[in-house]
Scaffold this active site. Sequence first.
Site, PDB file in Angstrom:
ATOM      1  N   ASN A 139       0.870  -1.180   0.000  1.00  0.00           N
ATOM      2  CA  ASN A 139       0.000   0.000   0.000  1.00  0.00           C
ATOM      3  C   ASN A 139       0.909   1.233   0.000  1.00  0.00           C
ATOM      4  O   ASN A 139       1.469   1.580   1.034  1.00  0.00           O
ATOM      5  CB  ASN A 139      -0.894  -0.035   1.257  1.00  0.00           C
ATOM      6  CG  ASN A 139      -1.674   1.254   1.441  1.00  0.00           C
ATOM      7  OD1 ASN A 139      -1.790   2.060   0.519  1.00  0.00           O
ATOM      8  ND2 ASN A 139      -2.205   1.451   2.640  1.00  0.00           N
ATOM      9  N   LYS A 187       0.106   4.262  -0.249  1.00  0.00           N
ATOM     10  CA  LYS A 187      -0.528   5.476   0.296  1.00  0.00           C
ATOM     11  C   LYS A 187      -0.235   6.642  -0.657  1.00  0.00           C
ATOM     12  O   LYS A 187      -0.175   6.430  -1.859  1.00  0.00           O
ATOM     13  CB  LYS A 187      -0.041   5.738   1.728  1.00  0.00           C
ATOM     14  CG  LYS A 187      -0.127   4.470   2.593  1.00  0.00           C
ATOM     15  CD  LYS A 187       0.039   4.730   4.047  1.00  0.00           C
ATOM     16  CE  LYS A 187      -0.061   3.412   4.803  1.00  0.00           C
ATOM     17  NZ  LYS A 187      -0.077   3.556   6.237  1.00  0.00           N
ATOM     18  N   HIS A 193      -9.607   1.449   5.119  1.00  0.00           N
ATOM     19  CA  HIS A 193      -8.300   1.635   5.756  1.00  0.00           C
ATOM     20  C   HIS A 193      -8.464   2.627   6.908  1.00  0.00           C
ATOM     21  O   HIS A 193      -9.238   3.574   6.818  1.00  0.00           O
ATOM     22  CB  HIS A 193      -7.290   2.165   4.729  1.00  0.00           C
ATOM     23  CG  HIS A 193      -5.890   2.162   5.271  1.00  0.00           C
ATOM     24  ND1 HIS A 193      -5.443   3.148   6.116  1.00  0.00           N
ATOM     25  CD2 HIS A 193      -4.861   1.291   5.116  1.00  0.00           C
ATOM     26  CE1 HIS A 193      -4.190   2.873   6.459  1.00  0.00           C
ATOM     27  NE2 HIS A 193      -3.814   1.748   5.867  1.00  0.00           N
ATOM     28  N   GLU A 209      -6.802   5.040   7.879  1.00  0.00           N
ATOM     29  CA  GLU A 209      -6.592   6.458   7.519  1.00  0.00           C
ATOM     30  C   GLU A 209      -7.843   7.023   6.843  1.00  0.00           C
ATOM     31  O   GLU A 209      -8.159   8.201   7.010  1.00  0.00           O
ATOM     32  CB  GLU A 209      -5.348   6.584   6.629  1.00  0.00           C
ATOM     33  CG  GLU A 209      -4.079   6.402   7.456  1.00  0.00           C
ATOM     34  CD  GLU A 209      -2.901   5.803   6.712  1.00  0.00           C
ATOM     35  OE1 GLU A 209      -2.869   5.844   5.469  1.00  0.00           O
ATOM     36  OE2 GLU A 209      -1.992   5.270   7.401  1.00  0.00           O
ATOM     37  N   GLU A 263      -5.448  -4.531  10.741  1.00  0.00           N
ATOM     38  CA  GLU A 263      -4.389  -3.536  10.909  1.00  0.00           C
ATOM     39  C   GLU A 263      -4.627  -2.748  12.189  1.00  0.00           C
ATOM     40  O   GLU A 263      -5.392  -1.772  12.187  1.00  0.00           O
ATOM     41  CB  GLU A 263      -4.393  -2.557   9.728  1.00  0.00           C
ATOM     42  CG  GLU A 263      -4.131  -3.205   8.396  1.00  0.00           C
ATOM     43  CD  GLU A 263      -3.558  -2.192   7.414  1.00  0.00           C
ATOM     44  OE1 GLU A 263      -2.435  -2.404   6.958  1.00  0.00           O
ATOM     45  OE2 GLU A 263      -4.228  -1.183   7.148  1.00  0.00           O
ATOM     46  N   GLY A 314       2.392   2.596  10.634  1.00  0.00           N
ATOM     47  CA  GLY A 314       3.330   3.693  10.426  1.00  0.00           C
ATOM     48  C   GLY A 314       4.061   4.133  11.680  1.00  0.00           C
ATOM     49  O   GLY A 314       4.720   5.165  11.699  1.00  0.00           O
ATOM     50  N   SER A 320       3.304  -1.860  10.311  1.00  0.00           N
ATOM     51  CA  SER A 320       4.763  -1.934  10.475  1.00  0.00           C
ATOM     52  C   SER A 320       5.324  -3.326  10.176  1.00  0.00           C
ATOM     53  O   SER A 320       6.253  -3.783  10.849  1.00  0.00           O
ATOM     54  CB  SER A 320       5.185  -1.449  11.871  1.00  0.00           C
ATOM     55  OG  SER A 320       4.787  -0.103  12.057  1.00  0.00           O
TER      56      SER A 320
HETATM   57  P1  PGA Z   1       2.746   0.477   7.597  1.00  0.00           P
HETATM   58  O1  PGA Z   1       1.289   0.685   6.965  1.00  0.00           O
HETATM   59  O2  PGA Z   1       3.266  -0.829   7.065  1.00  0.00           O
HETATM   60  O3  PGA Z   1       3.550   1.660   7.121  1.00  0.00           O
HETATM   61  O4  PGA Z   1       2.567   0.449   9.078  1.00  0.00           O
HETATM   62  C1  PGA Z   1       0.406  -0.383   6.778  1.00  0.00           C
HETATM   63  C2  PGA Z   1      -0.883   0.110   6.185  1.00  0.00           C
HETATM   64  O5  PGA Z   1      -1.359   1.184   6.620  1.00  0.00           O
HETATM   65  O6  PGA Z   1      -1.474  -0.518   5.286  1.00  0.00           O
END
Ligand code: PGA
Length: 249
Positions: free
Chosen positions: A9, A11, A94, A96, A166, A172, A211
């Site tokens: 992903n 983003k 997601h 976010e 997640e 992140g 992460s």
């Molecule tokens: P990350 O993000 O691996 O940077 O923690 C995962 C995601 O939000 O899909």
Amino acid sequence: MPMPLIAGNWKMNGSLSLVETFGQALADADLPSRLEVALMVPFPYLESASRALAGTRAVLGAQTLSDQPAGAFTGEVSGEMLREVGATLVLVGHSERRTLFGEDDSAVLARVRRALEVGLTPVLCLGETLEERDDGRGETVVIGQLEAVLDALEAEQRHRLVIAYEPVWAIGTGRTATPEQAQAIHAALRRRLAAYDDGLAEKTQLLYGGSMKADNAAELLAQPDIDGGLVGGASLKIDDFLAICQSAG
Ligand code: PGA
């Protein structure tokens, strides 16, 4: 055991040149035979990524879609458009999108429905906040998010989803759920899927995200109910992404 799936992903990151780099490297890579790979890139890169990934094992995904088929919705992108440029998967729900763009369970359900209507595979993302986990409500929140969508679908539609757990506190942040923490939620998700129908539990790909990196992917992916990963930051570096793909084989 469902087929392992590693989905990157990006983003709101990346560039046309990174699309080319990934296309080349994925074409050359010797990936495990039992593995699916997907790349979720920003809208403007979808068409180039579709061409760049054509000679590779990776499929293309988008990061969101409108809940409407077409019309006066400035700035929105429909599922039909995503299909037309070669996407086969789309992230929905997601964290976010939920927290920064106010998408609640009903908005998530509407997008899952749109994705299914146009033949895109929704990757339904679920996860609890740190506060919810600390209150002992992590599993309840995640199962509630699952039910908010699956209860409203037909049995046949439920079979066309990928689920990604997640934990919001791990996205992140560099703070990964331990393999045991992730496995516990994945097992609860699998049990809930089995209550809809056994075949659903057996075949649904349950991804872990938050992460996931080259150095922790193998132990997460070794858990019995973790079928793959949704990878954010580490999916922007081709060497890291390929290393995670290797650990899933
Ligand atoms: P990350 O993000 O691996 O940077 O923690 C995962 C995601 O939000 O899909």
